[in-house]
Design a protein around this motif. Structure first.
Motif, PDB file in Angstrom:
ATOM      1  N   ILE A   1     -33.126  88.753  43.551  1.00 20.23           N
ATOM      2  CA  ILE A   1     -33.455  89.525  42.348  1.00 20.23           C
ATOM      3  C   ILE A   1     -32.180  89.799  41.543  1.00 20.23           C
ATOM      4  O   ILE A   1     -32.165  89.666  40.318  1.00 20.23           O
ATOM      5  N   ALA A   2     -31.104  90.164  42.232  1.00 23.15           N
ATOM      6  CA  ALA A   2     -29.834  90.428  41.547  1.00 23.15           C
ATOM      7  C   ALA A   2     -29.312  89.158  40.880  1.00 23.15           C
ATOM      8  O   ALA A   2     -28.829  89.200  39.748  1.00 23.15           O
TER       9      ALA A   2
ATOM     10  N   ASP B   1     -31.098  86.697  39.769  1.00 23.65           N
ATOM     11  CA  ASP B   1     -31.963  86.453  38.616  1.00 23.65           C
ATOM     12  C   ASP B   1     -31.586  87.353  37.446  1.00 23.65           C
ATOM     13  O   ASP B   1     -31.614  86.929  36.293  1.00 23.65           O
ATOM     14  N   LYS B   2     -31.214  88.601  37.726  1.00 22.24           N
ATOM     15  CA  LYS B   2     -30.843  89.532  36.657  1.00 22.24           C
ATOM     16  C   LYS B   2     -29.511  89.162  36.003  1.00 22.24           C
ATOM     17  O   LYS B   2     -29.323  89.376  34.811  1.00 22.24           O
ATOM     18  N   PHE B   3     -28.569  88.612  36.785  1.00 18.04           N
ATOM     19  CA  PHE B   3     -27.241  88.316  36.259  1.00 18.04           C
ATOM     20  C   PHE B   3     -27.138  86.945  35.596  1.00 18.04           C
ATOM     21  O   PHE B   3     -26.124  86.643  34.971  1.00 18.04           O
ATOM     22  N   THR B   4     -28.136  86.103  35.756  1.00 15.79           N
ATOM     23  CA  THR B   4     -28.107  84.792  35.120  1.00 15.79           C
ATOM     24  C   THR B   4     -28.976  84.805  33.864  1.00 15.79           C
ATOM     25  O   THR B   4     -29.986  85.508  33.815  1.00 15.79           O
TER      26      THR B   4
ATOM     27  N   ASN C   1     -35.027  82.994  32.703  1.00 13.52           N
ATOM     28  CA  ASN C   1     -35.921  83.356  33.800  1.00 13.52           C
ATOM     29  C   ASN C   1     -35.769  82.334  34.920  1.00 13.52           C
ATOM     30  O   ASN C   1     -35.981  81.132  34.711  1.00 13.52           O
TER      31      ASN C   1
END
Length: 73
Positions: A30-31, A33-36, A39
């Protein structure tokens, strides 16, 4: 030859550490996914971004090795 039975204490601790390891792995994805940008799911599944899939696979293996080392001691 002596046989040792597996204690329920060891089984319970293995289950707890496995669940804890899966939670840590899920949170790390999840982290990531948030930093890249973009989606993650859309990039891999819909756009067939092989480089992103390889990167996520490598991160999954790396985090799994770290968690396993921390559990094993």
């Amino acid at each position: 030859m002596t046989e040792q039975l597996i204690s329920s204490k060891y089984i319970a601790s293995a289950i707890v550490y496995s669940v804890l390891g899966l939670i840590i792995l899920f949170l790390s994805l999840i982290a990531f996914d948030k930093f890249t940008p973009g989606n993650l799911w859309q990039e891999i599944v819909e756009k067939h971004n092989v480089a992103m899939a390889i990167t996520v696979g490598a991160i999954t293996i790396a985090v799994a090795q770290i968690v396993a080392s921390a559990i094993h001691g």
